[in-house]
Design a protein around this motif. Sequence first.
Motif, PDB file in Angstrom:
ATOM      1  N   PRO A 284      18.955  43.629  33.698  1.00 29.25           N
ATOM      2  CA  PRO A 284      20.233  43.850  33.021  1.00 29.25           C
ATOM      3  C   PRO A 284      21.061  44.941  33.700  1.00 29.25           C
ATOM      4  CG  PRO A 284      18.456  44.867  31.783  1.00 29.25           C
ATOM      5  CD  PRO A 284      17.812  44.130  32.917  1.00 29.25           C
ATOM      6  N   TYR A 285      22.365  44.725  33.718  1.00 29.00           N
ATOM      7  CA  TYR A 285      23.307  45.738  34.187  1.00 29.00           C
ATOM      8  C   TYR A 285      24.661  45.422  33.563  1.00 29.00           C
ATOM      9  CZ  TYR A 285      25.387  42.365  37.495  1.00 29.00           C
ATOM     10  OH  TYR A 285      26.021  41.289  38.048  1.00 29.00           O
ATOM     11  N   ARG A 286      25.639  46.287  33.771  1.00 31.08           N
ATOM     12  CA  ARG A 286      26.974  46.057  33.236  1.00 31.08           C
ATOM     13  C   ARG A 286      27.900  45.635  34.376  1.00 31.08           C
ATOM     14  NH1 ARG A 286      26.736  45.588  27.888  1.00 31.08           N
ATOM     15  NH2 ARG A 286      29.008  45.824  27.894  1.00 31.08           N
ATOM     16  N   GLU A 287      28.556  44.491  34.206  1.00 31.08           N
ATOM     17  CA  GLU A 287      29.588  44.060  35.149  1.00 31.08           C
ATOM     18  C   GLU A 287      30.896  44.706  34.697  1.00 31.08           C
ATOM     19  OE1 GLU A 287      30.614  42.204  38.627  1.00 31.08           O
ATOM     20  OE2 GLU A 287      28.633  41.974  37.724  1.00 31.08           O
ATOM     21  N   GLU A 288      31.439  45.586  35.532  1.00 34.27           N
ATOM     22  CA  GLU A 288      32.559  46.441  35.120  1.00 34.27           C
ATOM     23  C   GLU A 288      33.795  46.189  35.984  1.00 34.27           C
ATOM     24  OE1 GLU A 288      29.721  50.219  33.797  1.00 34.27           O
ATOM     25  OE2 GLU A 288      30.860  50.286  35.682  1.00 34.27           O
ATOM     26  N   ARG A 289      34.961  46.398  35.366  1.00 32.94           N
ATOM     27  CA  ARG A 289      36.224  46.360  36.098  1.00 32.94           C
ATOM     28  C   ARG A 289      37.171  47.430  35.545  1.00 32.94           C
ATOM     29  NH1 ARG A 289      33.325  43.678  38.588  1.00 32.94           N
ATOM     30  NH2 ARG A 289      33.663  41.649  39.560  1.00 32.94           N
ATOM     31  N   TYR A 290      37.933  47.996  36.448  1.00 35.29           N
ATOM     32  CA  TYR A 290      38.990  48.963  36.123  1.00 35.29           C
ATOM     33  C   TYR A 290      40.296  48.361  36.613  1.00 35.29           C
ATOM     34  CZ  TYR A 290      41.752  53.295  36.541  1.00 35.29           C
ATOM     35  OH  TYR A 290      42.734  54.253  36.455  1.00 35.29           O
ATOM     36  N   VAL A 291      41.221  48.096  35.693  1.00 36.51           N
ATOM     37  CA  VAL A 291      42.477  47.408  36.006  1.00 36.51           C
ATOM     38  C   VAL A 291      43.626  48.378  35.774  1.00 36.51           C
ATOM     39  CG1 VAL A 291      43.967  45.449  35.476  1.00 36.51           C
ATOM     40  CG2 VAL A 291      41.471  45.195  35.350  1.00 36.51           C
ATOM     41  N   VAL A 292      44.554  48.430  36.727  1.00 36.60           N
ATOM     42  CA  VAL A 292      45.651  49.391  36.684  1.00 36.60           C
ATOM     43  C   VAL A 292      46.970  48.701  36.976  1.00 36.60           C
ATOM     44  CG1 VAL A 292      46.670  51.385  37.863  1.00 36.60           C
ATOM     45  CG2 VAL A 292      44.235  51.367  37.350  1.00 36.60           C
TER      46      VAL A 292
END
Length: 228
Positions: free
Chosen positions: A205-213
């Motif tokens: 398990p892990y976290r699929e992350e995104r930062y949108v600007v």
Amino acid sequence: MPPLPHSKAWYAHLATELGGYHHPWRRVLDGPDPEQTFDLLLEQVLRPDARVLEAGCGHGPDAVRFGQTVQQWIAYDQVPELLEMARRNAPHAVFEEWNGKDALPAALQDPFDVIVSRRGPTSIILRLPELAAPDAQFVYVGPRLTVPQVAERLTAVQWRIVAEWRISVQAYAPTWEDWRVRGAWMDEPVSRADWEAGVTPQGMPYREERYVVLARATSSATTLPELS
């Protein structure tokens, strides 16, 4: 010895072995792909009369998807193998070989209404004053919840973040090889012992992350798009 991750030779290897700029590991998500937020934002920002510059275009998937919805789509990358694929995939767009740091190629010297970077180089931010038309917008998505250099570089060129989103979805790497490859891509240490201690029936398990600007020049008026 395989090329170092994220080196120019490594990206060329992705082009020949994976057929483009793709994440080279399999994953299973418990929810929607977090990058869909960026897709929705881009759909709202783009207009038929817009001139768009894409930073780090890879093999051209965004030029394929969005390039014919705007007046002109111009993109650059520093990897010739990826650019060759992009030109085949999106013949309606213009592709330039550039590292984002040297003198601007001629095709990039007219102002752009939208500058896009999908998990691409943040170095483009430092060139925004040279590239942007009045009231231009910068749209970015990064692979972690926080990408500090984005805010730092926007401040340095007197652009401001007018909206940002942080999205996290539970994900699993189904095999040890997928987990190892992801670790190399993300520059995160992994070990077989940690894998054996943490793996579940679905994988690690892990976290699929995104930062949108979404950002604009400080003097620009602000009208936020509605994501729907």
